[in-house]
Scaffold this motif. Structure first.
Motif, PDB file in Angstrom:
ATOM      1  N   LEU A  16      31.511  -0.696 110.024  1.00 26.54           N
ATOM      2  CA  LEU A  16      30.055  -0.932 109.720  1.00 26.54           C
ATOM      3  C   LEU A  16      29.582  -1.115 108.570  1.00 26.54           C
ATOM      4  O   LEU A  16      28.870  -2.147 108.261  1.00 26.54           O
ATOM      5  CB  LEU A  16      29.309   0.623 110.322  1.00 26.54           C
ATOM      6  N   GLN A  20      27.538  -4.554 107.298  1.00 27.53           N
ATOM      7  CA  GLN A  20      26.506  -4.617 106.503  1.00 27.53           C
ATOM      8  C   GLN A  20      26.439  -5.207 105.070  1.00 27.53           C
ATOM      9  O   GLN A  20      25.655  -5.897 104.682  1.00 27.53           O
ATOM     10  CB  GLN A  20      26.044  -2.900 106.392  1.00 27.53           C
ATOM     11  N   ILE A  26      23.425  -4.493 110.494  1.00 31.21           N
ATOM     12  CA  ILE A  26      24.296  -4.180 111.929  1.00 31.21           C
ATOM     13  C   ILE A  26      23.527  -5.098 112.733  1.00 31.21           C
ATOM     14  O   ILE A  26      22.656  -4.581 113.315  1.00 31.21           O
ATOM     15  CB  ILE A  26      24.571  -2.883 111.997  1.00 31.21           C
ATOM     16  N   LEU A  34      32.284  -4.036 118.530  1.00 29.14           N
ATOM     17  CA  LEU A  34      32.790  -2.801 117.771  1.00 29.14           C
ATOM     18  C   LEU A  34      33.234  -1.845 118.834  1.00 29.14           C
ATOM     19  O   LEU A  34      34.401  -1.158 118.823  1.00 29.14           O
ATOM     20  CB  LEU A  34      31.743  -1.953 116.911  1.00 29.14           C
ATOM     21  N   VAL A  45      28.732   3.934 119.458  1.00 29.44           N
ATOM     22  CA  VAL A  45      28.298   3.114 118.246  1.00 29.44           C
ATOM     23  C   VAL A  45      26.778   3.131 117.750  1.00 29.44           C
ATOM     24  O   VAL A  45      26.624   3.248 116.760  1.00 29.44           O
ATOM     25  CB  VAL A  45      28.735   1.720 118.657  1.00 29.44           C
ATOM     26  N   ILE A  49      25.413   4.497 114.130  1.00 32.63           N
ATOM     27  CA  ILE A  49      24.318   3.647 113.507  1.00 32.63           C
ATOM     28  C   ILE A  49      23.013   4.212 113.292  1.00 32.63           C
ATOM     29  O   ILE A  49      22.486   4.297 112.032  1.00 32.63           O
ATOM     30  CB  ILE A  49      24.091   2.193 114.081  1.00 32.63           C
ATOM     31  N   PHE A  55      22.519   2.720 107.355  1.00 33.29           N
ATOM     32  CA  PHE A  55      22.896   1.451 108.113  1.00 33.29           C
ATOM     33  C   PHE A  55      21.368   0.857 108.444  1.00 33.29           C
ATOM     34  O   PHE A  55      20.558   1.603 109.215  1.00 33.29           O
ATOM     35  CB  PHE A  55      23.777   1.830 109.300  1.00 33.29           C
ATOM     36  N   ARG A  57      19.330  -2.139 110.815  1.00 36.45           N
ATOM     37  CA  ARG A  57      19.450  -3.151 111.972  1.00 36.45           C
ATOM     38  C   ARG A  57      18.679  -4.471 111.809  1.00 36.45           C
ATOM     39  O   ARG A  57      18.947  -5.243 112.557  1.00 36.45           O
ATOM     40  CB  ARG A  57      18.636  -2.116 113.012  1.00 36.45           C
TER      41      ARG A  57
END
Length: 146
Positions: A16, A20, A26, A34, A45, A49, A55, A57
């Motif tokens: 991840l 990124q 992600i 993944l 997953v 996230i 993380f 989006r």
């Protein structure tokens, strides 16, 4: 980018981070890849996230502004500073300015408690930030100053 992590214990987190770092976020299309690669469910997953606030989006702005809301910073005016930052940038928490210059993130400690309110712009930490000082820092970033 992902291949070096396949087969290592706890491979999801480094994968991840690699995604990124490469793409800025992600993307939703990475989730099934993944999950299949690591023999995980898509829900697992998504759960990872969603659990880790770093993380993203969606792609962030060119500069990431983090404003601390921890108790030490709140005691010296972080909430009023944060209100000023939101108004100044015209964004809500997690939002990106219309010109893609800045993404605002609210965090709960930058480790600069003695010099609050603290703000981090990209990788540079700033202490005792007032609304006027924030405006100067943001203007410098818009103009490309170091």
């Amino acid at each position: 980018m992902l291949a070096p992590h396949v087969g290592t214990p706890g491979a999801l987190l480094p994968m991840l981070h690699a995604l990124q770092e490469t793409f800025g976020c992600i993307d939703e299309s990475a989730v099934p890849l993944l999950a299949d690669t690591l023999n995980l469910s898509r829900a697992e997953v998504h759960g990872v996230i969603g659990f880790y606030h770093d993380f993203r989006r969606t792609r962030p702005g060119r500069h990431i502004i983090k404003v601390c809301r921890a108790e030490a910073c709140q005691a010296v005016g972080a909430e009023s500073l944060l209100d000023h930052v939101r108004r100044s940038l015209r964004v809500d928490d997690g939002g990106t300015t219309a010109d893609d210059a800045f993404t605002l993130q609210v965090v709960y400690c930058l480790g600069n408690c003695a010099l609050g309110p603290a703000v981090m712009i990209d990788e540079t930490l700033h202490g005792r930030v007032t609304p006027a000082r924030f405006d100067t820092l943001a203007a410098e970033q818009r103009e490309g100053a170091p």
